[in-house]
Motif scaffolding. Structure first.
Motif, PDB file in Angstrom:
ATOM      1  N   THR A  28       0.846  -1.199   0.000  1.00  0.00           N
ATOM      2  CA  THR A  28       0.000   0.000   0.000  1.00  0.00           C
ATOM      3  C   THR A  28       0.888   1.259   0.000  1.00  0.00           C
ATOM      4  OG1 THR A  28      -0.102  -0.186   2.372  1.00  0.00           O
ATOM      5  CG2 THR A  28      -1.980  -1.010   1.190  1.00  0.00           C
ATOM      6  N   TYR A  79      -3.322  -9.130  -0.492  1.00  0.00           N
ATOM      7  CA  TYR A  79      -3.793  -8.558  -1.769  1.00  0.00           C
ATOM      8  C   TYR A  79      -3.753  -9.636  -2.850  1.00  0.00           C
ATOM      9  CZ  TYR A  79      -4.320  -5.276  -5.641  1.00  0.00           C
ATOM     10  OH  TYR A  79      -4.784  -4.613  -6.749  1.00  0.00           O
ATOM     11  N   ARG A 105      -5.706   3.134  -2.768  1.00  0.00           N
ATOM     12  CA  ARG A 105      -5.592   2.342  -4.004  1.00  0.00           C
ATOM     13  C   ARG A 105      -6.610   2.820  -5.042  1.00  0.00           C
ATOM     14  NH1 ARG A 105      -2.523  -2.351  -3.678  1.00  0.00           N
ATOM     15  NH2 ARG A 105      -2.434  -3.370  -1.645  1.00  0.00           N
ATOM     16  N   GLU A 117      -8.181  -1.076  -9.627  1.00  0.00           N
ATOM     17  CA  GLU A 117      -8.274  -1.343  -8.188  1.00  0.00           C
ATOM     18  C   GLU A 117      -9.739  -1.469  -7.749  1.00  0.00           C
ATOM     19  OE1 GLU A 117      -5.952  -2.340  -6.518  1.00  0.00           O
ATOM     20  OE2 GLU A 117      -4.087  -1.242  -6.846  1.00  0.00           O
TER      21      GLU A 117
END
Ligand code: BGC
Length: 420
Positions: A28, A79, A105, A117
């Protein structure tokens, strides 16, 4: 395990696990990643000062003294591995799953939406639905896009419109696949640690600003909740509130008054600003506090790896208090214990389930229970050493290994859910 007859929960009860994006996803780029990079060396250098009185210091010292412990980096690589993780929850007989969308994101620059995303989170929710896991989505769990933090984040009321716009965008994208929505996670923790104690970004020590931020968070929640309800009235919206059950240790007037005042400050002062726009109440429960005079003095009991007083059974009284006061259905959106060796987690779960059952017997309308956490997560300014996971994560290989308590939870859920 409690007797079979002790565990009767409604058919639609949501049994789940909880995570948040920054703590498990990895990769992130938000205000926290910047903060971590700046703070890691000093957090590592101060580790012995903060933690060497913990019983488990010898076990954690190695990690706690390393700067890399304080950098979220690949976290649990959720993720990429989310489907595997959802499979674990499904095999544990869960039927619900709390997670958060990472705002940075989907809107990396102001007004620029990253469609890939957004699609990622749409697929994520589809993957949950495919496994009969009811999504409980959180929109803001401690992390903010850098552009939003740089414009002052929630310090300025006018900025809350960006949050509402993001909320609308995501909920539109997720559509009918979601029903339960948490706008903000633990607003007071965000305010206190970020603006009173300086321990979380933006690391300020400013009481007046802290009060303003909290007011703006309540406003942001109310605005977002209205906007989401306008999209569709079937959405069930709430704000996840940390609740500590605070009770008098004796019946001296001073003690009783002090405990009431502390409980009011800790729960109701904020709650009454948001309760109207909540379709249900979302409780994050970790501990209770016993008060004598003006002081907190908890019963002697073993402490968790973080040194927190463990009183899982007191969730019953926290639930009953909210029920009496607010008369709304409640969902437990976080509850768990830092316990690397898994010495206490099974007891914690068992005690909590019994306490929930008792609260329900006393009239509490409980919608569900989300255990914090499925995985070992990035525990904010403490980094990776506190282990809250039912499932351990080896961060070198990203291998997941269910702890014995996960197997207990799975067996308990199998039994409870079959009894229907
Ligand atoms: C937060 C989580 C955190 C947990 C354990 C809660 O305050 O919402 O992000 O990991 O407590 O400290």
């Amino acid at each position: 395990m409690p007797r079979k007859t002790d565990l009767l929960f409604p058919k639609k009860f949501l049994w789940g696990v909880a995570t948040s994006a920054h703590q498990v996803e990895g990769g992130t780029t938000n205000q926290w990643t910047e903060w971590e990079a700046r703070q890691a060396p000093s957090l590592a250098a101060q580790a012995s000062y903060h933690y060497d009185d913990l019983d488990n210091w010898d076990a954690i010292a190695g990690e706690a003294k390393k700067p890399r412990n304080y950098i979220s980096a690949a976290a649990a690589d959720h993720y990429n591995l989310y489907e595997k993780d959802m499979e674990i929850a499904r095999r544990m007989h869960c039927n619900a799953w709390r997670f958060s969308v990472e705002w940075s994101r989907v809107e990396p620059r102001e007004g620029e939406w990253d469609e890939q995303e957004i699609t990622h989170y749409r697929r994520y929710v589809e993957a949950l639905k495919a496994r009969d896991l009811e999504p409980v989505v959180t929109l803001f769990h401690m992390t903010l896009p850098i552009w939003f933090a740089e414009m002052g984040g929630f310090e300025t009321r006018a900025n809350t419109r960006y949050f509402t716009r993001y909320a609308q965008r995501i909920i539109r994208a997720l559509g009918v696949n979601v029903r339960y929505i948490i706008t903000i996670n633990e607003p007071e923790v965000y305010m206190k640690l970020g603006y009173q104690d300086g321990l979380y970004p933006p690391g300020k020590l400013d009481q007046r600003l802290a009060r303003r931020v909290l007011g703006n968070l309540a406003y942001a929640h109310n605005q977002a909740a209205d906007a989401i309800h306008k999209l569709n009235r079937r959405y069930r919206v709430s704000i996840a509130k940390n609740s500590t059950y605070i009770y008098p240790g004796d019946d001296a007037r001073l003690t009783v008054r002090a405990a009431q005042a502390m409980q009011f400050r800790s729960d109701d002062m904020f709650m009454r600003r948001v309760v109207k726009t909540c379709d249900f109440l979302a409780m994050n429960y970790y501990t209770s506090e016993r008060v004598y005079g003006y002081r907190v003095h908890n019963p002697e009991s073993p402490l968790s790896d973080l040194g927190w007083h463990m009183a899982p059974g007191d969730i019953q009284y926290a639930l009953e208090r909210w029920h009496d006061k607010y008369k709304k259905p409640i969902m437990i959106t976080e509850n768990g214990v830092a316990d690397d060796r898994d010495d206490y987690r099974k007891w914690w779960l068992m005690t909590t389930l019994i306490a929930m059952q008792k609260a329900m017997g006393n009239g509490v309308q409980l919608l569900g229970y989300m255990h914090w956490s499925l995985l070992d997560t990035f525990e904010w300014n403490k980094g990776f050493w506190p282990h809250f996971g039912l499932v351990a994560v080896d961060r070198r290989t990203m291998k997941r290994s269910p702890r014995p308590s996960a197997l207990w939870y799975a067996r308990a859920l199998a039994k409870i859910r079959k009894e229907k």
